[in-house]
Enzyme design. Structure first.
Site, PDB file in Angstrom:
ATOM      1  N   ARG A  73       4.283   3.743   0.187  1.00  0.00           N
ATOM      2  CA  ARG A  73       4.117   2.944   1.400  1.00  0.00           C
ATOM      3  C   ARG A  73       5.196   3.165   2.475  1.00  0.00           C
ATOM      4  NH1 ARG A  73       3.776  -1.879   1.834  1.00  0.00           N
ATOM      5  NH2 ARG A  73       1.934  -2.019   3.159  1.00  0.00           N
ATOM      6  N   TYR A  78      -0.930  -1.997  -4.029  1.00  0.00           N
ATOM      7  CA  TYR A  78      -0.930  -0.643  -3.462  1.00  0.00           C
ATOM      8  C   TYR A  78       0.311   0.160  -3.850  1.00  0.00           C
ATOM      9  CZ  TYR A  78      -4.629  -2.916  -0.809  1.00  0.00           C
ATOM     10  OH  TYR A  78      -5.756  -3.616  -0.468  1.00  0.00           O
ATOM     11  N   GLY A 108      -7.217  -8.893   3.853  1.00  0.00           N
ATOM     12  CA  GLY A 108      -6.264  -8.576   4.920  1.00  0.00           C
ATOM     13  C   GLY A 108      -5.158  -9.591   5.130  1.00  0.00           C
ATOM     14  N   CYS A 141      11.131  15.808  -3.844  1.00  0.00           N
ATOM     15  CA  CYS A 141      11.657  16.896  -3.031  1.00  0.00           C
ATOM     16  C   CYS A 141      10.993  16.835  -1.660  1.00  0.00           C
ATOM     17  CB  CYS A 141      11.349  18.196  -3.742  1.00  0.00           C
ATOM     18  SG  CYS A 141      12.326  19.515  -3.104  1.00  0.00           S
ATOM     19  N   GLU A 142      11.418  15.858  -0.889  1.00  0.00           N
ATOM     20  CA  GLU A 142      10.759  15.550   0.382  1.00  0.00           C
ATOM     21  C   GLU A 142      11.734  14.670   1.164  1.00  0.00           C
ATOM     22  OE1 GLU A 142       7.295  16.404   0.391  1.00  0.00           O
ATOM     23  OE2 GLU A 142       6.600  15.338   2.132  1.00  0.00           O
ATOM     24  N   TYR A 164       3.426   4.377   5.734  1.00  0.00           N
ATOM     25  CA  TYR A 164       3.262   3.350   6.790  1.00  0.00           C
ATOM     26  C   TYR A 164       4.585   2.881   7.382  1.00  0.00           C
ATOM     27  CZ  TYR A 164      -0.761   2.672   3.621  1.00  0.00           C
ATOM     28  OH  TYR A 164      -1.825   2.851   2.776  1.00  0.00           O
ATOM     29  N   GLU A 173     -12.311 -11.433   0.297  1.00  0.00           N
ATOM     30  CA  GLU A 173     -11.934 -10.326  -0.595  1.00  0.00           C
ATOM     31  C   GLU A 173     -10.449 -10.009  -0.532  1.00  0.00           C
ATOM     32  OE1 GLU A 173     -15.803  -7.356  -0.270  1.00  0.00           O
ATOM     33  OE2 GLU A 173     -14.096  -7.090   1.049  1.00  0.00           O
ATOM     34  N   PRO A 174      -9.588 -10.927  -0.841  1.00  0.00           N
ATOM     35  CA  PRO A 174      -8.161 -10.601  -0.774  1.00  0.00           C
ATOM     36  C   PRO A 174      -7.725  -9.681  -1.913  1.00  0.00           C
ATOM     37  CG  PRO A 174      -8.483 -12.837  -1.586  1.00  0.00           C
ATOM     38  CD  PRO A 174      -9.854 -12.297  -1.295  1.00  0.00           C
ATOM     39  N   GLY A 175      -6.843  -8.761  -1.598  1.00  0.00           N
ATOM     40  CA  GLY A 175      -6.252  -7.900  -2.616  1.00  0.00           C
ATOM     41  C   GLY A 175      -4.757  -8.156  -2.649  1.00  0.00           C
TER      42      GLY A 175
HETATM   43  N1  LLP Z   1     -12.027  -5.550   1.462  1.00  0.00           N
HETATM   44  C1  LLP Z   1     -12.165  -4.319   1.992  1.00  0.00           C
HETATM   45  C2  LLP Z   1     -13.486  -3.852   2.384  1.00  0.00           C
HETATM   46  C3  LLP Z   1     -11.051  -3.496   2.158  1.00  0.00           C
HETATM   47  O1  LLP Z   1     -11.204  -2.297   2.688  1.00  0.00           O
HETATM   48  C4  LLP Z   1      -9.786  -3.956   1.743  1.00  0.00           C
HETATM   49  C5  LLP Z   1      -8.602  -3.116   1.866  1.00  0.00           C
HETATM   50  C6  LLP Z   1      -9.683  -5.249   1.187  1.00  0.00           C
HETATM   51  C7  LLP Z   1     -10.835  -6.004   1.066  1.00  0.00           C
HETATM   52  C8  LLP Z   1      -8.401  -5.834   0.713  1.00  0.00           C
HETATM   53  O2  LLP Z   1      -7.445  -5.893   1.704  1.00  0.00           O
HETATM   54  P1  LLP Z   1      -6.081  -6.703   1.437  1.00  0.00           P
HETATM   55  O3  LLP Z   1      -6.453  -8.136   1.210  1.00  0.00           O
HETATM   56  O4  LLP Z   1      -5.453  -6.113   0.239  1.00  0.00           O
HETATM   57  O5  LLP Z   1      -5.297  -6.478   2.662  1.00  0.00           O
HETATM   58  N2  LLP Z   1      -3.005   0.989   1.125  1.00  0.00           N
HETATM   59  C9  LLP Z   1      -2.751   0.060   2.201  1.00  0.00           C
HETATM   60  C10 LLP Z   1      -3.793  -1.007   2.278  1.00  0.00           C
HETATM   61  C11 LLP Z   1      -5.195  -0.461   2.392  1.00  0.00           C
HETATM   62  C12 LLP Z   1      -6.228  -1.535   2.411  1.00  0.00           C
HETATM   63  C13 LLP Z   1      -7.584  -0.971   2.307  1.00  0.00           C
HETATM   64  N3  LLP Z   1      -8.638  -1.916   2.275  1.00  0.00           N
HETATM   65  C14 LLP Z   1      -1.343  -0.519   2.038  1.00  0.00           C
HETATM   66  O6  LLP Z   1      -0.652  -0.145   1.107  1.00  0.00           O
HETATM   67  O7  LLP Z   1      -0.903  -1.307   2.864  1.00  0.00           O
END
Ligand code: LLP
Length: 427
Positions: A326, A386, A244, A357-358, A330, A286-288
């Site tokens: 996105r 994402y 997050g 087409c939106e 969002y 768990e960073p993404g």
């Molecule tokens: N761990 C869990 C259990 C999660 O559900 C998520 C994200 C993460 C880690 C990684 O979160 P991050 O570090 O990337 O913020 N599609 C949306 C974001 C959805 C995130 C879902 N879960 C967007 O484009 O903003």
């Protein structure tokens, strides 16, 4: 470190000329910098893993998952968070060590759980009683003791878009904390002979630009950790704090940095537990987005420029909500430049329109650019997370290729979809 530079008129990313890349691989094109990803993983090591022994970092692969990305993450010493059978399949195909994979999901199918158990993933995150029942059966069938954590809903509202906020009490994710309900969940897992309860998981939301929600949620969870020790006479071994951590999309977003989240969180764990004689659990993050978001740039070719006098100027590009959902989903905002005139002073307020087409397919509303012309290459920043993973084929648009750049060299990682790919599954 800044991986962007302007040489002459051209914008370079990780020392690669973006206009040349667009020429060679076509557009729309996802460009991913390996240097940025490695740099960010190094920061995770230096600011977290090396500072707090016994901790672990997983990359949330839903942000951007390709075989190359899985290999890169493994070589950087991180584990992997997967959330579907498909993500698990790709991770294993990439040669990812199953022991370092954590399997998530609020609605896991029995087939997915079966696959995860057979593959020997390191941890499965339970979300509900169905997971407990089905995993217990699978543990019996394969004669395995499955290591599990419970995802809990800390009841904290994070200040992000409601579609990416997950920690509030009304959430489809995690187990509720009302004492009467919660106890039933805990008893169920503790009495399942083939499940080994290791601890708790929480994730408050995504793209958070301050640490309030993380700290508030952690406080709630530490209360559970303490109660668990007292009530069950056993200790919580592991605490997974999710991801997050936000990044900068437009100037005005201020990326707080990892330490802004993790230093006070690790401090809180110490002060809350040590004083009470509760042993510290092994902590995982768990960073993404934080790892891969800033590593991506999307390139588009400008097509039609349509001026509606007194209203706005639409600049049409060859991609849109199919490669970046996105903004439509969002209201996300982005920064962009004309890559072949990167040094030019912006002199026109325009709106970047996608090709779908939106009406809602607007990539950037109101951005100042040096008046874009057909054939210009537009570079949109911070598109590593994402985007590729949420791409679709709406309007039968083929999904873009992915090119990795790394200190001046470029390499195709995922080829562009063809029209034949689009009908390949049709009988
Ligand atoms: N761990 C869990 C259990 C999660 O559900 C998520 C994200 C993460 C880690 C990684 O979160 P991050 O570090 O990337 O913020 N599609 C949306 C974001 C959805 C995130 C879902 N879960 C967007 O484009 O903003």
């Amino acid at each position: 470190m800044n991986y962007f530079e302007t040489k002459g008129d051209r914008l370079f990313f990780d020392r690669v000329d973006l206009v040349e890349l667009a020429k060679e691989y076509g557009t729309p094109l996802y460009v991913v910098s390996e240097s940025v990803i490695k740099d960010r993983c190094a920061q995770i090591r230096s600011e977290f893993l090396n500072v707090y022994p016994g901790t672990q970092a997983l990359y949330a692969s839903k942000a951007f998952q390709t075989l190359d990305m899985c290999r890169l993450i493994q070589s950087e010493g991180l584990g992997l968070d997967v959330v579907s059978g498909g993500e698990l399949f790709a991770a294993l195909k990439a040669g990812f060590n199953p022991e370092a994979i954590v399997f998530h999901g609020n609605a896991k199918t029995v087939d997915e759980m079966d696959f995860a158990v057979r593959s020997g993933v390191g941890r499965i995150i339970l979300d509900n009683l169905y997971d407990v029942e089905e995993l217990e059966k699978l543990g019996g069938r394969y004669n395995k003791k499955i290591k599990v954590l419970y995802r809990i809903t800390p009841g904290v509202d994070s200040h992000t878009h409601r579609f990416i906020s997950t920690g509030s009490p009304d959430s489809k994710f995690g187990i509720p904390l009302e004492p009467s309900v919660y106890k039933g969940y805990i008893d169920a897992v503790l009495s399942a002979p083939h499940l080994e309860f290791r601890g708790f998981h929480f994730h408050v939301g995504s793209q958070l630009l301050d640490n309030f929600a993380h700290l508030a949620a952690l406080k709630v969870v530490l209360g559970l950790v303490e109660n668990f020790s007292m009530e069950y006479g056993a200790n919580v071994q592991e605490l997974n704090m999710g991801g997050g951590f936000g990044i900068e999309y437009v100037s005005g977003d201020k990326e707080p940095g990892l330490s802004c989240f993790l230093t006070p969180m690790m401090q809180l764990i110490r002060t809350e537990l040590e004083g009470k004689g509760v042993p510290l659990p092994r902590v995982t993050i768990e960073p993404g987005r934080w790892i891969v978001g800033p590593a991506g740039v999307t390139l588009y070719t400008v097509g039609a420029v349509k001026e509606i006098p007194g209203v706005r100027t639409y600049v049409g590009v060859d991609g849109g909500m199919t490669d970046n959902i996105r903004p439509a989903l969002y209201g996300a905002r982005y920064r962009a430049v004309v890559a072949g005139r990167a040094a030019a002073v912006p002199d026109q307020l325009v709106t970047i329109a996608g090709k779908c087409c939106e009406s809602g397919d607007i990539l950037i509303k109101d951005i100042e650019l040096p008046s874009p012309h057909p054939g210009d290459i537009l570079a949109v920043f911070a598109t590593g997370a994402y985007h590729h993973s949420m791409a679709s084929n709406y309007n039968r648009n083929p999904r873009p290729a992915v090119v990795h750049v790394n200190q001046g060299s470029a390499r195709l990682s995922v080829r562009r979809e063809t029209y034949d790919d689009l009908i390949a599954r049709e009988l």
